[in-house]
Design a protein around this motif. Structure first.
Motif, PDB file in Angstrom:
ATOM      1  N   PHE A 183     -49.286 -33.375 -24.004  1.00  0.00           N
ATOM      2  CA  PHE A 183     -48.419 -34.031 -24.878  1.00  0.00           C
ATOM      3  C   PHE A 183     -48.735 -35.493 -25.267  1.00  0.00           C
ATOM      4  CE2 PHE A 183     -44.752 -37.081 -25.366  1.00  0.00           C
ATOM      5  CZ  PHE A 183     -44.207 -36.701 -26.623  1.00  0.00           C
ATOM      6  N   GLU A 184     -49.513 -36.154 -24.258  1.00  0.00           N
ATOM      7  CA  GLU A 184     -50.202 -37.478 -24.783  1.00  0.00           C
ATOM      8  C   GLU A 184     -51.331 -37.144 -25.713  1.00  0.00           C
ATOM      9  OE1 GLU A 184     -51.130 -39.065 -20.943  1.00  0.00           O
ATOM     10  OE2 GLU A 184     -49.024 -39.656 -20.420  1.00  0.00           O
ATOM     11  N   LEU A 185     -51.869 -36.255 -25.489  1.00  0.00           N
ATOM     12  CA  LEU A 185     -53.079 -36.053 -26.477  1.00  0.00           C
ATOM     13  C   LEU A 185     -52.534 -35.533 -28.004  1.00  0.00           C
ATOM     14  CD1 LEU A 185     -55.808 -33.831 -24.582  1.00  0.00           C
ATOM     15  CD2 LEU A 185     -56.260 -36.041 -25.459  1.00  0.00           C
ATOM     16  N   PHE A 186     -51.444 -34.867 -28.010  1.00  0.00           N
ATOM     17  CA  PHE A 186     -51.004 -34.434 -29.214  1.00  0.00           C
ATOM     18  C   PHE A 186     -50.521 -35.656 -29.816  1.00  0.00           C
ATOM     19  CE2 PHE A 186     -47.730 -32.552 -31.544  1.00  0.00           C
ATOM     20  CZ  PHE A 186     -48.517 -31.459 -32.586  1.00  0.00           C
ATOM     21  N   MET A 187     -49.798 -36.437 -29.200  1.00  0.00           N
ATOM     22  CA  MET A 187     -48.875 -37.695 -29.771  1.00  0.00           C
ATOM     23  C   MET A 187     -50.086 -38.970 -30.018  1.00  0.00           C
ATOM     24  SD  MET A 187     -46.296 -36.463 -30.436  1.00  0.00           S
ATOM     25  CE  MET A 187     -45.358 -37.644 -30.992  1.00  0.00           C
ATOM     26  N   ASN A 188     -51.371 -38.497 -29.625  1.00  0.00           N
ATOM     27  CA  ASN A 188     -52.344 -39.619 -29.424  1.00  0.00           C
ATOM     28  C   ASN A 188     -52.036 -40.995 -28.871  1.00  0.00           C
ATOM     29  OD1 ASN A 188     -54.684 -38.897 -31.778  1.00  0.00           O
ATOM     30  ND2 ASN A 188     -52.755 -37.997 -32.602  1.00  0.00           N
ATOM     31  N   SER A 196     -61.996 -37.470 -17.307  1.00  0.00           N
ATOM     32  CA  SER A 196     -62.937 -37.267 -16.251  1.00  0.00           C
ATOM     33  C   SER A 196     -64.222 -36.448 -16.736  1.00  0.00           C
ATOM     34  CB  SER A 196     -62.813 -36.808 -15.042  1.00  0.00           C
ATOM     35  OG  SER A 196     -61.940 -35.679 -15.159  1.00  0.00           O
ATOM     36  N   THR A 197     -63.834 -35.139 -17.439  1.00  0.00           N
ATOM     37  CA  THR A 197     -64.726 -34.550 -18.032  1.00  0.00           C
ATOM     38  C   THR A 197     -65.185 -34.725 -19.419  1.00  0.00           C
ATOM     39  OG1 THR A 197     -65.346 -32.086 -18.705  1.00  0.00           O
ATOM     40  CG2 THR A 197     -62.908 -32.921 -19.038  1.00  0.00           C
ATOM     41  N   LYS A 198     -66.473 -34.574 -19.761  1.00  0.00           N
ATOM     42  CA  LYS A 198     -67.103 -34.823 -21.288  1.00  0.00           C
ATOM     43  C   LYS A 198     -67.751 -33.507 -21.711  1.00  0.00           C
ATOM     44  CE  LYS A 198     -66.178 -39.334 -20.633  1.00  0.00           C
ATOM     45  NZ  LYS A 198     -65.124 -39.998 -21.403  1.00  0.00           N
ATOM     46  N   ASN A 199     -67.500 -32.406 -21.005  1.00  0.00           N
ATOM     47  CA  ASN A 199     -68.263 -31.341 -21.395  1.00  0.00           C
ATOM     48  C   ASN A 199     -67.261 -30.480 -22.291  1.00  0.00           C
ATOM     49  OD1 ASN A 199     -70.095 -31.563 -19.533  1.00  0.00           O
ATOM     50  ND2 ASN A 199     -68.994 -30.706 -17.877  1.00  0.00           N
ATOM     51  N   TYR A 200     -65.962 -30.681 -22.482  1.00  0.00           N
ATOM     52  CA  TYR A 200     -65.005 -30.091 -23.284  1.00  0.00           C
ATOM     53  C   TYR A 200     -64.294 -30.830 -24.175  1.00  0.00           C
ATOM     54  CZ  TYR A 200     -66.279 -27.275 -19.351  1.00  0.00           C
ATOM     55  OH  TYR A 200     -66.862 -26.630 -18.212  1.00  0.00           O
ATOM     56  N   LEU A 201     -64.885 -31.522 -25.068  1.00  0.00           N
ATOM     57  CA  LEU A 201     -64.260 -32.354 -25.808  1.00  0.00           C
ATOM     58  C   LEU A 201     -63.716 -32.067 -27.254  1.00  0.00           C
ATOM     59  CD1 LEU A 201     -66.215 -35.891 -25.438  1.00  0.00           C
ATOM     60  CD2 LEU A 201     -64.191 -35.344 -24.544  1.00  0.00           C
ATOM     61  N   ILE A 202     -64.374 -30.749 -27.408  1.00  0.00           N
ATOM     62  CA  ILE A 202     -63.830 -30.088 -28.904  1.00  0.00           C
ATOM     63  C   ILE A 202     -62.373 -29.978 -28.756  1.00  0.00           C
ATOM     64  CG2 ILE A 202     -64.152 -28.165 -30.100  1.00  0.00           C
ATOM     65  CD1 ILE A 202     -67.282 -27.947 -29.534  1.00  0.00           C
ATOM     66  N   PRO A 203     -61.840 -29.209 -27.808  1.00  0.00           N
ATOM     67  CA  PRO A 203     -60.363 -28.773 -27.795  1.00  0.00           C
ATOM     68  C   PRO A 203     -59.351 -30.010 -27.813  1.00  0.00           C
ATOM     69  CG  PRO A 203     -61.292 -28.059 -25.731  1.00  0.00           C
ATOM     70  CD  PRO A 203     -62.314 -28.466 -26.597  1.00  0.00           C
ATOM     71  N   ILE A 204     -60.006 -31.119 -26.930  1.00  0.00           N
ATOM     72  CA  ILE A 204     -59.410 -32.429 -26.564  1.00  0.00           C
ATOM     73  C   ILE A 204     -59.126 -33.093 -28.269  1.00  0.00           C
ATOM     74  CG2 ILE A 204     -59.525 -34.654 -25.803  1.00  0.00           C
ATOM     75  CD1 ILE A 204     -60.831 -33.286 -23.212  1.00  0.00           C
ATOM     76  N   TYR A 205     -60.342 -33.175 -28.915  1.00  0.00           N
ATOM     77  CA  TYR A 205     -60.408 -33.798 -30.310  1.00  0.00           C
ATOM     78  C   TYR A 205     -59.326 -32.852 -31.253  1.00  0.00           C
ATOM     79  CZ  TYR A 205     -64.051 -37.379 -29.185  1.00  0.00           C
ATOM     80  OH  TYR A 205     -64.815 -38.251 -28.654  1.00  0.00           O
ATOM     81  N   PHE A 206     -59.896 -31.655 -31.102  1.00  0.00           N
ATOM     82  CA  PHE A 206     -58.891 -30.680 -31.901  1.00  0.00           C
ATOM     83  C   PHE A 206     -57.239 -30.862 -31.865  1.00  0.00           C
ATOM     84  CE2 PHE A 206     -57.624 -26.566 -33.686  1.00  0.00           C
ATOM     85  CZ  PHE A 206     -58.258 -26.659 -34.788  1.00  0.00           C
ATOM     86  N   GLU A 207     -56.942 -30.982 -30.712  1.00  0.00           N
ATOM     87  CA  GLU A 207     -55.594 -31.139 -30.391  1.00  0.00           C
ATOM     88  C   GLU A 207     -55.048 -32.656 -30.929  1.00  0.00           C
ATOM     89  OE1 GLU A 207     -52.118 -31.180 -26.877  1.00  0.00           O
ATOM     90  OE2 GLU A 207     -54.120 -31.070 -26.123  1.00  0.00           O
ATOM     91  N   SER A 208     -55.933 -33.586 -30.703  1.00  0.00           N
ATOM     92  CA  SER A 208     -55.349 -34.950 -31.382  1.00  0.00           C
ATOM     93  C   SER A 208     -55.300 -34.955 -32.631  1.00  0.00           C
ATOM     94  CB  SER A 208     -56.423 -36.143 -30.689  1.00  0.00           C
ATOM     95  OG  SER A 208     -56.497 -36.037 -29.347  1.00  0.00           O
ATOM     96  N   LEU A 209     -56.213 -34.128 -33.630  1.00  0.00           N
ATOM     97  CA  LEU A 209     -56.285 -34.087 -35.031  1.00  0.00           C
ATOM     98  C   LEU A 209     -55.152 -33.255 -35.466  1.00  0.00           C
ATOM     99  CD1 LEU A 209     -59.923 -33.327 -35.789  1.00  0.00           C
ATOM    100  CD2 LEU A 209     -58.576 -35.495 -36.250  1.00  0.00           C
ATOM    101  N   ILE A 210     -54.732 -32.173 -34.657  1.00  0.00           N
ATOM    102  CA  ILE A 210     -53.705 -31.373 -35.151  1.00  0.00           C
ATOM    103  C   ILE A 210     -52.228 -32.306 -34.976  1.00  0.00           C
ATOM    104  CG2 ILE A 210     -52.172 -29.535 -34.491  1.00  0.00           C
ATOM    105  CD1 ILE A 210     -54.234 -27.712 -33.835  1.00  0.00           C
ATOM    106  N   GLY A 211     -52.310 -33.363 -33.789  1.00  0.00           N
ATOM    107  CA  GLY A 211     -51.013 -33.972 -33.738  1.00  0.00           C
ATOM    108  C   GLY A 211     -50.797 -34.765 -34.951  1.00  0.00           C
TER     109      GLY A 211
END
Length: 234
Positions: A183-188, A196-211
């Motif tokens: 939820f925090e990612l979605f609402m930026n 802590s992980t830097k290996n899977y940033l694509i879905p993290i960035y994508f959720e922020s952009l959709i938010g």
């Protein structure tokens, strides 16, 4: 050959440009890659009464579909991944979550930008009353805003499922971020660098952009169409 739903000639020209037209075509075809559309096609073909609209083509079916997916993502898929470490189950739920997220995003982009251009760029079925191309309308602004809010909730759930599934597939427990973090990612509201992980940033960035897309464009567009409320003070 029927012209129905085929592109009109000359929609791209020096006077008309090409950006809107090309994006219209891309998102028109992208919307066809949808489980919702496949169910509608099957349900329409199974309808035995030609004088009655198939259930899948009624206004209640998209509402059931939207609420059903919210429940499935938040209370079934996420809970399964919480207590089950099966990689093949994680793969199935990951594929469905990605497909459902893609389906929602494409549909919302089309509603926001391109559905109203159907009669401009394509040969569409004429209205029985005026013999003119059918005008694009929505059922109600209130219904649309409510469904958008449920879509936002579902995005949060679906991304939480994706992160959990990726964590199981790659044996990375840091990807199990949970609903609150999703939820925090979605609402930026969350700093991406905090993860802590830097290996899977694509879905993290994508959720922020959709938010950002949902909050700034979609809700802002349709909240303005809500019916006015009378006030005592002038």
């Amino acid at each position: 050959m029927s012209k129905k739903n085929s592109l009109k000639k000359g929609i791209i020209s020096k006077d008309n440009g090409f950006i809107v037209q090309i994006l219209y075509i891309i998102f028109y075809w992208a919307e066809k890659i949808s489980l919702f559309r496949l169910i509608r096609i099957i349900g329409t073909k199974l309808n035995k009464n030609p004088n009655q609209k198939a259930f899948v083509n009624t206004y209640i079916f998209p509402e059931i579909w939207a609420l059903g997916n919210v429940f499935f993502a938040g209370f079934i898929s996420f809970q399964i991944l919480k207590y089950c470490n099966s990689k093949w189950i994680a793969c199935i739920l990951l594929v469905y979550s990605v497909a459902r997220t893609f389906e929602m995003l494409i549909y919302q982009i089309n509603v926001l930008f391109f559905h109203r251009l159907n009669s401009t760029f394509r040969y569409t079925k004429p209205s029985n009353k005026t013999n003119q191309p059918e005008e694009y309308v929505i059922k109600s602004a209130t219904r649309t805003v409510i469904l958008l809010i449920f879509n936002m909730i579902e995005y949060v759930f679906q991304f939480a499922v994706m992160f959990a599934a990726i964590g199981i597939i790659f044996n990375d427990t840091s990807m199990r971020i949970g609903m609150v973090k999703s939820f925090e990612l979605f609402m930026n509201m969350s700093n991406i660098d905090d993860f802590s992980t830097k290996n899977y940033l694509i879905p993290i960035y994508f959720e922020s952009l959709i938010g950002v897309f949902m909050n700034i464009l979609c809700l802002a567009r349709f909240v303005g169409f809500l019916p006015e409320v009378k006030t005592i003070d002038k």
